[in-house]
Scaffold this active site. Structure first.
Site, PDB file in Angstrom:
ATOM      1  CG  ASN A 138      -4.281  -1.530  -1.165  1.00  0.00           C
ATOM      2  OD1 ASN A 138      -5.470  -1.844  -1.200  1.00  0.00           O
ATOM      3  ND2 ASN A 138      -3.400  -2.164  -0.413  1.00  0.00           N
ATOM      4  N   GLY A 172      -7.673   0.210  16.697  1.00  0.00           N
ATOM      5  CA  GLY A 172      -6.363   0.286  17.354  1.00  0.00           C
ATOM      6  C   GLY A 172      -5.206  -0.229  16.528  1.00  0.00           C
ATOM      7  N   GLY A 173      -5.215   0.019  15.239  1.00  0.00           N
ATOM      8  CA  GLY A 173      -4.094  -0.380  14.390  1.00  0.00           C
ATOM      9  C   GLY A 173      -2.842   0.441  14.644  1.00  0.00           C
ATOM     10  NE  ARG A 174       4.413   0.720  13.416  1.00  0.00           N
ATOM     11  CZ  ARG A 174       5.068   1.574  12.627  1.00  0.00           C
ATOM     12  NH1 ARG A 174       4.635   1.847  11.425  1.00  0.00           N
ATOM     13  NH2 ARG A 174       6.184   2.165  13.057  1.00  0.00           N
ATOM     14  CD  GLU A 234       2.807   8.194  13.786  1.00  0.00           C
ATOM     15  OE1 GLU A 234       3.048   8.684  12.680  1.00  0.00           O
ATOM     16  OE2 GLU A 234       2.262   8.845  14.709  1.00  0.00           O
ATOM     17  CB  SER A 235       1.476   1.755   9.554  1.00  0.00           C
ATOM     18  OG  SER A 235       2.764   1.400   9.977  1.00  0.00           O
ATOM     19  CG  HIS A 281      -3.992   5.112  -2.796  1.00  0.00           C
ATOM     20  ND1 HIS A 281      -5.111   4.445  -3.240  1.00  0.00           N
ATOM     21  CD2 HIS A 281      -3.596   4.454  -1.688  1.00  0.00           C
ATOM     22  CE1 HIS A 281      -5.377   3.438  -2.422  1.00  0.00           C
ATOM     23  NE2 HIS A 281      -4.472   3.413  -1.475  1.00  0.00           N
ATOM     24  CB  SER A 290      -0.883  -0.006   1.242  1.00  0.00           C
ATOM     25  OG  SER A 290      -1.702   1.126   1.257  1.00  0.00           O
ATOM     26  NE  ARG A 292      -7.979  -4.749  -0.596  1.00  0.00           N
ATOM     27  CZ  ARG A 292      -8.247  -3.694  -1.374  1.00  0.00           C
ATOM     28  NH1 ARG A 292      -7.272  -2.888  -1.754  1.00  0.00           N
ATOM     29  NH2 ARG A 292      -9.464  -3.437  -1.778  1.00  0.00           N
TER      30      ARG A 292
END
Lengths: 402, 402
Positions: B205, B359-361, B363-364, B203, B189, B207
């Site tokens: 992505n 609640g993912g990371r 900053e990513s 952009h 991504s 997957r």
């Protein structure tokens, strides 16, 4: 009910009214109520100004915003100003006095801000709706002191679905289905972003809500309540500023009930919480909603006192900090904190998110966003630095008044 | 299932996997599944880096991100690399080849961007999870050409609630309740924001998603599918640039199926829609999701072709526009469009909004946001101006290839 949202001037503004009826997690339920809202450009070449807003409730009500060239002396319906037997229709009704109060607050805050700014002037947009209600949006942008300041008032006549009317439940015998319930809402809402990174952002919003008594449900009463708050969002902490700000809030609260400040201070810390960051947007103030378990006159006075406390709470801080010398690094940190402000308002603020989903007046809703904001990857303030201290206070809310 | 989100590198990224199972409007239902996710600072003085992520599914699985100092040669579990009878466990399995592909794409795109930039270098963060999986985040910030470029890969082993597994339903006789279903997800991504207002944002992505067959539900099959896309977001239209970009997308599509480009072009226009503005984020490209009704090998090749098309679609445009002279007004308009980008990503993008809620990371997830953005009250481009033409094309999506 949704029309309360449509004219909502800003974040956590009058738009939070409908949430009186439901927990935040059931917002999607509200969206799926039998109301359709359209906000569409009418031609391929049209722009935002041509966006027409229509509210279609199950009652068939359709309201459309109309730009006005002059401010009317009131946005109340004529019947509200007359002298019918209905309490709310009298000129000294709570709704009439609340509208008078918020318009005076809008005038005095705008005058105070222009006075401090020295250069910038407020641009005004006035609109009304045929069935009554309307609003005044005022925005000062790119002034000498203020980057962006919005001070909006609005008055809304709407209809809420009966399912949303709590008070109808106790007397509902299961046979009668009450029809849509008319409501009245009014509020003042403001977000003020200064340029100087040492001068804090402030947000305030005071609102009043009233429903009619459901006609088909004998015994179900008319409902009313107050909501609002004032909170401070600095990029750097000057303890004397934050203490002054909270002291003025406490002073306003203490005139009415000693429990108000501690209770509404915590409510504020809890509300302005950026969950995905585990930090608050700023250093708080006071916030309350759904307040109706006190004397109505007392709460009108209390809301008035709070709204009138904005100038003494905020202006002295701006006077003190507006010309403080700063570096590019200070400005960059302020911009990062502005990014957090954007995150809170777009992701969490009930009024904003609900307003966006339901097709409210976008420019009024998003006037709360700063003129500019910044996102750096994985920015970590150096432990013990001034930036770190601010972040720490946003993570761990402090008691500013001992 | 939620762990797919947790390591999701960016907007509309691997995070959209879970939505295979549910319509966007049921996001809140997903949030309320029996999974608890914690992302808490462990001490009052800790900062973002100390944020630990735990996933607790109904199976009791707990995963925690661990920073790594070196890139492993694969994020696959050892069993996936062995030679057991299970198809997915072979080294030439689709999951193994997909991981190889996305890591090669990450390398080649980062090399191409550093090459064009001349000055900026990518900063790399590597992490893993004890039970398998992990990711590589690369960010180039404040370079000579690029304001902010993030290129992330991630591999996730998770467990989804059985309620979410569509394929289990047909054989569910009402007596057996299948347990949580293990899944595998991998994706690349990226969001790339250049400095020059005439150089567009891109952009992309891609997957891949696989579930195990539910053990307690005989006959319910293993599931797999592909998703992804590449889209362009300029502040100013150079028709030759947009045509070139779309032509490369069409070329990649046409190698596989003549229906792909028109179908995925429209899907892209529909997905990147800022509803409250009634406009698209940009000028589109291609977007697809839930793709499994074609040969699996064909779709692996198609995804690879699309991902490899990013450089020839984008880099020539950047080469052409990176040094174009511009005014403050051009920059301000770019910043306003960046504001729209922020609005789309924070309000609508499924991966971002779901990642933030669970609640993912952070900053990513938020590396997709631009370094800076701007909101002016009620900005109206002059009809016929270059700014107006861009806005018009965002409101009324065009066919760029006749």
């Amino acid at each position: 009910m949704l029309s309360a949202i449509l004219s909502s001037p800003s974040s956590s503004s009058t738009s939070t009214f409908p949430l009186r009826y439901s927990s935040p997690s059931s917002l999607t339920n509200l969206s799926s109520l039998p109301l359709t809202i359209g906000c569409r450009r009418t031609s391929k070449k049209s722009t935002h100004n041509n966006c027409s807003i229509r509210v279609q409730a199950s009652s068939g009500m359709i309201e459309k915003e109309t730009p006005e060239t002059e401010r009317p002396h009131t946005f109340l319906r004529e019947s509200d100003e007359g002298s019918s037997g209905d309490e709310s229709s009298k000129p000294n009704s709570v709704r009439a006095r609340f509208e008078k109060m918020i318009r005076e607050v809008q005038d005095s805050v705008c005058a105070a801000l222009e006075d401090v700014d020295g250069g910038g002037k407020f641009k005004e947009d006035v609109w009304s709706r045929p069935g009554g209600g309307g609003g005044i949006s005022r925005v000062l942008q790119d002034g000498d002191v203020f980057e962006k300041a919005g001070v909006n008032v609005s008055v809304v006549y709407g209809v809420m679905p009966p399912e949303a009317y709590r008070a109808a439940r106790p007397v509902d015998n299961g046979n009668t289905k009450p029809g849509p319930i008319p409501f009245f809402a009014a509020g003042v809402s403001s977000v003020i972003h200064p340029k100087n990174p040492f001068a804090p952002t402030v947000h305030f919003n005071y609102r009043y809500f009233e429903t009619d008594a459901p006609k088909d449900t004998p015994g179900a009463p008319r409902q009313w309540w107050f909501g609002g708050g004032t909170d401070l969002t600095p990029a750097y902490i000057f303890e004397e500023d934050v203490k002054h700000f909270h002291s003025v809030q406490k002073g306003a609260c203490d005139k009415f009930d000693a429990s108000f400040y501690p209770r509404f201070k915590k409510w504020c810390d809890d509300y302005f919480y950026i969950k995905h960051r585990d930090e608050r947007r700023g250093l708080g103030g006071i916030f309350f909603d759904d307040l109706n378990d006190y004397d109505q006159e007392m709460l009108l006075s209390f809301s008035t006192e709070c709204a009138n406390s904005v100038i003494p709470a905020y202006i002295p801080i701006i006077e003190k900090r507006k010309d403080t010398p700063f570096t590019d690094e200070h400005k960059a940190w302020q911009q990062l904190r502005r990014g957090r402000y954007v995150e809170f308002n777009l992701v969490y603020d009930r009024g904003t998110t609900f307003g966006l989903k339901t097709g409210g007046r976008i420019e009024s809703i998003l006037v709360s966003l700063p003129l500019s904001a910044r996102w750096e990857y994985d920015h970590q303030p150096v432990e013990g630095s001034e930036e770190w201290k601010l972040l720490d206070a946003c993570i761990n809310p402090k008691e500013w008044i001992c």
